[in-house]
Design an enzyme around this catalytic site. Structure first.
Site, PDB file in Angstrom:
ATOM      1  N   HIS A  38      -7.224  -4.639  10.323  1.00  0.00           N
ATOM      2  CA  HIS A  38      -6.944  -4.369   8.905  1.00  0.00           C
ATOM      3  C   HIS A  38      -5.651  -5.047   8.455  1.00  0.00           C
ATOM      4  O   HIS A  38      -4.740  -5.285   9.240  1.00  0.00           O
ATOM      5  CB  HIS A  38      -6.957  -2.865   8.584  1.00  0.00           C
ATOM      6  CG  HIS A  38      -5.796  -2.076   9.078  1.00  0.00           C
ATOM      7  ND1 HIS A  38      -5.924  -0.780   9.534  1.00  0.00           N
ATOM      8  CD2 HIS A  38      -4.467  -2.352   9.181  1.00  0.00           C
ATOM      9  CE1 HIS A  38      -4.734  -0.323   9.878  1.00  0.00           C
ATOM     10  NE2 HIS A  38      -3.842  -1.256   9.681  1.00  0.00           N
TER      11      HIS A  38
ATOM     12  N   ASN B  74      -7.548  -2.759  14.375  1.00  0.00           N
ATOM     13  CA  ASN B  74      -8.948  -3.058  14.028  1.00  0.00           C
ATOM     14  C   ASN B  74      -9.037  -4.271  13.085  1.00  0.00           C
ATOM     15  O   ASN B  74     -10.085  -4.536  12.519  1.00  0.00           O
ATOM     16  CB  ASN B  74      -9.610  -1.832  13.389  1.00  0.00           C
ATOM     17  CG  ASN B  74      -8.898  -1.393  12.109  1.00  0.00           C
ATOM     18  OD1 ASN B  74      -7.940  -2.029  11.668  1.00  0.00           O
ATOM     19  ND2 ASN B  74      -9.371  -0.309  11.519  1.00  0.00           N
TER      20      ASN B  74
ATOM     21  N   ASP C 107       0.815  -1.218   0.000  1.00  0.00           N
ATOM     22  CA  ASP C 107       0.000   0.000   0.000  1.00  0.00           C
ATOM     23  C   ASP C 107       0.848   1.267   0.000  1.00  0.00           C
ATOM     24  O   ASP C 107       2.065   1.215   0.183  1.00  0.00           O
ATOM     25  CB  ASP C 107      -0.963  -0.011   1.208  1.00  0.00           C
ATOM     26  CG  ASP C 107      -0.280  -0.449   2.509  1.00  0.00           C
ATOM     27  OD1 ASP C 107       0.966  -0.496   2.547  1.00  0.00           O
ATOM     28  OD2 ASP C 107      -0.994  -0.743   3.478  1.00  0.00           O
TER      29      ASP C 107
ATOM     30  N   GLU D  58      -9.742  -1.876   5.508  1.00  0.00           N
ATOM     31  CA  GLU D  58     -10.367  -1.582   6.793  1.00  0.00           C
ATOM     32  C   GLU D  58     -11.633  -2.434   6.974  1.00  0.00           C
ATOM     33  O   GLU D  58     -12.172  -2.956   5.995  1.00  0.00           O
ATOM     34  CB  GLU D  58     -10.754  -0.094   6.825  1.00  0.00           C
ATOM     35  CG  GLU D  58      -9.599   0.866   6.587  1.00  0.00           C
ATOM     36  CD  GLU D  58      -8.732   1.096   7.821  1.00  0.00           C
ATOM     37  OE1 GLU D  58      -8.748   0.266   8.752  1.00  0.00           O
ATOM     38  OE2 GLU D  58      -8.021   2.113   7.831  1.00  0.00           O
TER      39      GLU D  58
HETATM   40  C1  F6R Z   1       1.563  -1.454   6.286  1.00  0.00           C
HETATM   41  C2  F6R Z   1       0.190  -1.908   6.380  1.00  0.00           C
HETATM   42  C3  F6R Z   1      -0.587  -1.930   7.647  1.00  0.00           C
HETATM   43  C4  F6R Z   1       0.222  -2.324   8.886  1.00  0.00           C
HETATM   44  C5  F6R Z   1      -0.642  -2.322  10.139  1.00  0.00           C
HETATM   45  C6  F6R Z   1       0.154  -2.634  11.378  1.00  0.00           C
HETATM   46  O1  F6R Z   1       2.050  -1.540   4.958  1.00  0.00           O
HETATM   47  O2  F6R Z   1      -0.328  -2.249   5.383  1.00  0.00           O
HETATM   48  O3  F6R Z   1      -1.659  -2.827   7.492  1.00  0.00           O
HETATM   49  O4  F6R Z   1       0.783  -3.596   8.689  1.00  0.00           O
HETATM   50  O5  F6R Z   1      -1.249  -1.077  10.283  1.00  0.00           O
HETATM   51  O6  F6R Z   1       1.052  -1.576  11.613  1.00  0.00           O
HETATM   52  P1  F6R Z   1       2.178  -1.670  12.713  1.00  0.00           P
HETATM   53  O7  F6R Z   1       3.095  -2.759  12.302  1.00  0.00           O
HETATM   54  O8  F6R Z   1       2.858  -0.327  12.687  1.00  0.00           O
HETATM   55  O9  F6R Z   1       1.491  -1.959  14.013  1.00  0.00           O
END
Ligand code: F6R
Length: 243
Positions: A138, A136, A67, A143
């Site tokens: 995701h 959440n 992303d 989301e």
């Molecule tokens: C990052 C991504 C997000 C993260 C998620 C967890 O490319 O796609 O889905 O993997 O938000 O983030 P952290 O690892 O910072 O807790």
């Protein structure tokens, strides 16, 4: 689904690097699907170490990131393009021409998402997709929603995600409101998936996503249906799983 419980973040990172390293050794020209965020930073550090020690060669590896924020230039130190170079690509022998991140500066969302999806297909799909897990549930920027989004698309970020990510920006107002992300279908098409999760703050969502019902309201729950997924978590993140 395999669950691999590590003592702490460092051990989690080493275990995840073992799996990714094995993939690169077994298929030197593999396509790695990569993630940003705090969870995989230790894994990237471990992979860099193994490259420096001469145990891994990334010269033929191709990568596609999950992303990117929409509207953030690549030079911005909060863009995922910048993150990947800074935390990984600048330190290994991957050919930058073979690394791919959605182009957040392409204003035409439909065009960019179709291009990215097509690019992944033209590479022959993802051999191993690395994921983090949002509070959440995701994955990528998929989301919670009434249905699973299939392909790469443009999303409006949820308030909770903006809150979680504002730590990297001057203020919550500076966090972009939209992002381009691989869809759930794109992620599920990867041949192998590795999820890294650490910390007590993720314990509840680990239990919900991997041991609760499969629902688009918890996007990561769909991973229970994937034939080759390994969750690498630390004890804190595993602490709310009923044993
Ligand atoms: C990052 C991504 C997000 C993260 C998620 C967890 O490319 O796609 O889905 O993997 O938000 O983030 P952290 O690892 O910072 O807790």
């Amino acid at each position: 689904m395999k669950i691999c419980v590590a003592k702490d973040y460092n051990e989690m990172s080493r275990k995840a690097a073992n799996i990714i390293g094995a993939q690169v050794i077994m298929k030197p020209n593999c396509v790695l699907g990569l993630a940003t965020g705090s969870s995989p930073i230790g894994t990237y550090k471990e992979l860099i170490k193994r490259y420096e020690e001469g145990d891994l060669d990334f010269s033929q590896v191709k990568s596609v990131n999950l992303d990117e924020y929409k509207g953030l230039p690549r030079e911005n130190d909060q863009s995922y393009y910048y993150f990947m170079n800074d935390n990984f690509f600048n330190h290994i022998n991957i050919d930058k021409e073979n690394t791919n991140v959605p182009n957040g500066m392409e204003p035409n969302a439909e065009e960019e998402c179709a291009r990215y999806e097509e690019l992944i297909n033209s590479l022959g799909g993802v051999d191993l997709q690395l994921l983090g897990l949002g509070h959440n549930g995701h994955i990528g920027f998929n989301e919670p929603a009434p249905q699973f989004d299939k392909v790469t698309h443009c999303v409006d970020l949820q308030e909770s995600t903006i809150e979680a990510n504002k730590r990297f920006f001057a203020s919550a107002d500076d966090v972009p409101r939209q992002a381009y992300t691989m869809g759930i279908g794109t992620i599920m098409n990867a041949k192998k998936i590795v999820v890294v999760v650490s910390g007590e703050d993720k314990a509840e969502i680990v239990n919900k996503a991997f041991f609760g019902p499969v629902t688009p309201e918890v996007p990561a729950s769909i991973l229970q249906m994937h034939p080759d997924v390994t969750i690498v978590c630390d004890e804190a993140a595993y602490s709310k799983v009923a044993r």
